[in-house]
Structure formats: C-alpha cells, structure tokens
Design a protein around this motif. Structure first.
Motif, PDB file in Angstrom:
ATOM      1  N   TRP A 372     -13.757  38.324  51.776  1.00  0.00           N
ATOM      2  CA  TRP A 372     -15.181  38.477  51.070  1.00  0.00           C
ATOM      3  C   TRP A 372     -16.192  37.630  51.860  1.00  0.00           C
ATOM      4  N   TYR A 373     -16.990  38.223  52.312  1.00  0.00           N
ATOM      5  CA  TYR A 373     -17.977  37.153  53.635  1.00  0.00           C
ATOM      6  C   TYR A 373     -19.246  37.016  52.274  1.00  0.00           C
ATOM      7  N   THR A 374     -20.126  36.105  52.768  1.00  0.00           N
ATOM      8  CA  THR A 374     -21.772  36.222  52.362  1.00  0.00           C
ATOM      9  C   THR A 374     -22.492  35.063  53.594  1.00  0.00           C
ATOM     10  N   LEU A 375     -23.380  36.797  53.754  1.00  0.00           N
ATOM     11  CA  LEU A 375     -23.694  36.304  55.189  1.00  0.00           C
ATOM     12  C   LEU A 375     -25.461  36.525  54.586  1.00  0.00           C
ATOM     13  N   THR A 376     -26.344  35.171  54.644  1.00  0.00           N
ATOM     14  CA  THR A 376     -27.555  35.588  54.526  1.00  0.00           C
ATOM     15  C   THR A 376     -28.015  34.825  55.638  1.00  0.00           C
ATOM     16  N   ASN A 377     -29.798  35.160  55.695  1.00  0.00           N
ATOM     17  CA  ASN A 377     -30.180  34.507  56.586  1.00  0.00           C
ATOM     18  C   ASN A 377     -31.619  34.686  56.130  1.00  0.00           C
ATOM     19  N   THR A 378     -32.201  33.711  56.844  1.00  0.00           N
ATOM     20  CA  THR A 378     -33.939  33.371  56.098  1.00  0.00           C
ATOM     21  C   THR A 378     -34.979  33.152  57.222  1.00  0.00           C
ATOM     22  N   ALA A 379     -35.870  33.662  57.201  1.00  0.00           N
ATOM     23  CA  ALA A 379     -36.591  33.618  58.605  1.00  0.00           C
ATOM     24  C   ALA A 379     -38.313  34.161  57.772  1.00  0.00           C
ATOM     25  N   THR A 380     -39.540  32.593  58.582  1.00  0.00           N
ATOM     26  CA  THR A 380     -39.917  32.111  58.482  1.00  0.00           C
ATOM     27  C   THR A 380     -41.106  32.527  59.120  1.00  0.00           C
TER      28      THR A 380
END
Length: 524
Positions: A372-380
């Motif tokens: 299992w992989y968890t990818l998070t991307n946060t953009a402003t």
C-alpha cells in the motif's frame, strides 16, 4: 480581447501536418516546373506567396508568383491570397505539373462571400473568417478574416482536392449580450458561397460565466468549430466582461468547442491569459443547451496516480480544475505544490513545485516492494505577477490517494478521482447563511497513458463528507445521499464567509481518495 500568454509550463507544441519543402534544405530533385501568374482585382499582375500541395503525398512547397518553381511531376493544389485595397480574395486551384506548366489566378473572378441571419440581428457587429483548404491526407489551408469595412471574395473552382468554409459571428463584444456563430462549409469551391440561416435552424447554447474561483474577474467567450471539413478550428471571439453573466449563443448545428478564457493585468501593465476552459458540444437545430463556467469548487483534476514499468508518477500541477469539466484539461495556472509518497509508515519520496517552474512538475518513485502506498499533494494558488481578486474562492486544494502497487507493474491506481460541485449557488458562487447546499460528488476513473492497464473499476464501499466553517480548524460530518443516481453531501451553511469541504471515497479492499477544497464556496 487579445492576451499575452505567460511563458513556461502552459505553452503548447505546434504540430506541423506535413513537411514544408522548398524553403532551404535539400533542393527538389525535379525537372518539372510550375509558373503561376497572379492578377489582383484591379487587373494588375502582382507578386503573391503560394502554397503548393502534392495531392498524393500531401507534401507542401512554398513559391512566389511569377517565378518558375521546380517540382516533382504530379498534381498540385495551389493556394493563395490576394489583397487589393479593402478586399481579400482567396483562390485554390488544382493543376497537373509535367514539363513547364503554367497557371493563372485572376482575383477579378472572385465571388463575394456572405453569411446572414434571418431575421437580421440588430445592434450587433458581424465578423467573418473564411478558409480554402486541400482535401488531401493532410489538410492544408489559408484563411482570411474581415471586420466591418473589409470585403471577402473567393475564386470558384470545382475540384475534389479543395474545400471551403466560412464562419460568421454577430456580437456587440460586451460579453453580456446574446450573440451568433454560424459555420458554412462545402466540398469543392462552388460559385454560390453565401448562406442565410433562419433562427429556427440554430441551436441555443446558454452560457453562464460565474465569478469567485478564478484568479481574475475578467473572462471572454468564443466559439470554435470542430471537425467540420475546412471549418475545423475556425474561431469566433464573442466578447469579454468583468461581471458574472448569463448569455445565449445561437449556433449552427454541428460540433463546437465553447471556450471561455480568463485574463488579468500584471503588475507591469501587460495582460496575460491565465486560464482557458473548453466544453465540446454537438448541437442540433431548435435544441437548447446549458453550460456553466467558473463553478465552485475548484479542486484536483481527473488525473490519477499511475505505475508504468514499476515507476509511480503523478503530476503536481492539476489541482485547480472546474468541477463542471474536470476531464477536459481546463486547469488554471498559477500554483505551488508539495507532494509526498509514503509506504509502510515511512516517507519514500517527495516533490515540490515552488510556483511557475519552467515545466510541469511530477513526483516519481521506482517501486521496490509490493504493498500500500499513500500519495498526498497539497497546492495553493500562487501568481506573483498578478493580484488575485478580493475574496477569491478555492485558494487551497489537497488530494490523498491510498492504493496498491508493485515492482514492474504498469497500471492505473485502483481508486477514483472525486469532484465537488455545489449546486444552487449565486453567480458569485455564494450560498445564503443558514441555507442548505447540496454538493454533488462526482467520481471518475480516467487514464491518459496507454501503457497503464485500467483493470476492473473498483466498487465504491463508503462515501463520507465533512465541512468546515473556519478554514479547516474544525470539521463537521455532513450526511451524504444518493438522489437520482448522483451522490450529494447535504451541507448546512454557517454565517461565516466561506465553507471548506472534504470528501473521502473508499472502495472495496480499502483503497481510497480524499479531496479537500478550502474556501470551496462563499456565504453571503
């Protein structure tokens, strides 16, 4: 309105349909020649640029009238444009080249090109663009446009190798009034090139341009023809406005890209196009269609993580897409982002985009262990060259994907993209305090990489939603209901200025997508 485009990641590559020969490079190995004489509408021989297209190979050559051009033996379509005062005449002819061939193009033989609406629109300005093109394996054409005061002519010529199209538009260019766009196209170039459309022969496309999530208050509307012979990609600008507006475009039957673009002044006094949004629609006479642009809430586009030959990849820069068109590539530029990838509770990769990098930014990771992989991307939102509108919506978005991958795999992540579309908002994307807003939750699973195996779409097992009245400091769970085949989060609106939204879509097996949009819509 003409806009400059910010250089950098939004630039597109031009595709050349066929090799342009005869401009530098190796000389054409040929003993045959073609000499073209061009006469303008005053009867004077003139120099004119020529485009010569081999109708078999679609090879393109450039030439100048009055000069013998060496060519391989064959049949050629000869295209040219002749300007005489306030007139423009297009001509296309087919000629066999063998030995010393000659051809005369006389602009005085040109017939007037006209498009009309019945009854005639009042208070609107007509503009028209026409094109003559080759009907070969790779179409090549030349265009001419006319605003008031310019007359368009075209020389008739019956040939299976040629075609004609004209796009007429009527608008007051205010961006707030109804307008018209009609396309007429033919095979060959007949003598009768005009056409009158009755209003009953047109479709009504109702276009709403809201305000709130865009980085500008200014937008403009255009219609672009799609796949209609020589008319493909002909473009009609219908005006721009700095206000939210609802207008109707009366369009001829066919397929169109309904286009809306946003532009903003920079701190140095230039005007830049900061985003373009496309909605492809096929319309029929007498039918009515509706389109809403600049919907809340702008969030991650429809892209999903993919594993290609054992390497996970994800783009950081598609985090502010209109939820009405998440799969159309309608993403506004101007952001910075931070992405992370975790495996087994540990960070295994990360990537940062500091804003307006020269190219699109991707996170890559070569899979070493299955699991299992968890990818998070946060953009402003980030656009230092312009000043964002006061109270702009959709200032930050975040997406998290939990999915399985393994070494040497080539597969689309087994999750969905999630998009939040609040309904019933005003033209400024606001809801009344104390009201209830139904937020449509749309799930898609799209791949653009042919090497990524799609596999079976996973079954949705759980869908939850939360709202925050205080920019994410506190979160409240809200009910989710399925109504008429669509999932809705039922949000009780606070008295604060804006609402943040969070949705998690979990599928069988435990994979999930979680999307968060801050300042998703306003209150007021």
């Amino acid at each position: 309105m003409f806009s400059l485009v910010k250089p950098g990641r939004l630039l597109a590559l031009a595709v050349v349909p066929a090799l342009l020969l005869g401009v530098g490079g190796a000389a054409v190995a040929a003993t045959h020649t073609l000499t073209v004489t061009v006469v303008n509408r005053n009867g004077v021989k003139v120099k004119a640029g020529l485009r010569l297209v081999d109708v078999v190979s679609s090879s393109i050559y450039s030439a100048t009238s009055g000069t013998a051009k060496k060519l391989p033996k064959g049949t050629y379509a000869v295209l040219t444009s002749v300007t005489t005062g306030n007139t423009i005449t297009l001509s296309g002819k087919a000629v066999k080249v063998s030995g010393s061939a000659k051809l005369t193009i006389d602009a005085r033989q040109g017939k007037g090109v006209g498009l009309a609406i019945s009854p005639a629109p009042t208070g609107l300005e007509r503009t028209m663009t026409m094109r003559i093109c080759t009907r070969t394996s790779a179409s090549e054409g030349i265009d001419a446009s006319a605003s008031p005061g310019t007359k368009l002519f075209i020389v008739p010529f019956a040939s299976k190798y040629l075609g004609f199209a004209a796009l007429g538009s009527w608008s007051d260019h205010s961006g707030t009034s109804n307008s018209y766009a009609v396309l007429h196209h033919t095979n060959g170039v007949p003598g009768g090139l005009g056409r009158t459309f009755s209003k009953g022969q047109l479709a009504a496309v109702k276009v709403v341009q809201k305000r709130g999530p865009s980085g500008s208050i200014y937008s403009d509307l255009a219609m672009q023809a799609i796949g209609s012979g020589c008319g493909d990609s002909l473009y009609a600008g219908l005006g721009g406005t700095d206000r939210p507006t609802a207008t109707t475009v009366f369009a001829s039957p066919g397929t169109w890209d309904v286009r809306v673009s946003s532009s903003a002044p920079t701190k140095t006094g230039e005007t830049w196009n900061i985003g373009s949004y496309f909605a492809k629609r096929t319309v029929a006479a007498g039918k009515t269609y509706g389109l809403n642009f600049f919907n809340s809430a702008w969030g991650p586009s429809a892209q999903l993580p993919v594993t290609i030959r054992g390497r996970i990849s994800f783009g950081l820069n598609e985090m502010f897409a209109d939820p009405g068109f998440p799969r159309d590539g309608s993403v506004e530029g101007g952001d910075k982002a931070v992405a992370t990838l975790d495996f087994g509770g540990k960070r295994v990769a990360g990537k940062q985009d500091k804003g307006w990098e020269p190219d699109s930014t991707y996170l890559y990771y070569t899979v070493k262990k299955a699991g299992w992989y968890t990818l998070t991307n946060t953009a402003t939102r980030y656009y230092p060259e312009i000043t964002f509108p006061s109270g702009m919506m959709s200032t930050t978005s975040r997406v998290t994907y939990r999915f399985q991958s393994k070494p040497n795999a080539s597969a689309l992540a087994g999750v969905y993209s999630a998009h939040l579309l609040p309904t019933g908002l005003s033209l400024t994307n606001k809801a009344k305090a104390g009201s209830t807003t139904k937020v449509a939750i749309r799930l898609y699973r799209s791949t653009v990489d042919p090497d990524a195996k799609r596999g079976t779409d996973p079954k949705l097992s759980k869908l939850t939603a939360q709202m925050s009245p205080d920019s994410g400091q506190t979160w409240r769970t809200v009910p989710v209901q399925k109504i008429g085949g669509t999932w809705y989060a039922m949000v009780s609106n606070p008295k604060t200025s804006a609402v943040a939204l969070k949705v998690r879509a979990t599928v069988a097996g435990g994979a999930y997508t979680e999307v968060t949009v801050f300042r998703a819509y306003g209150i007021g």
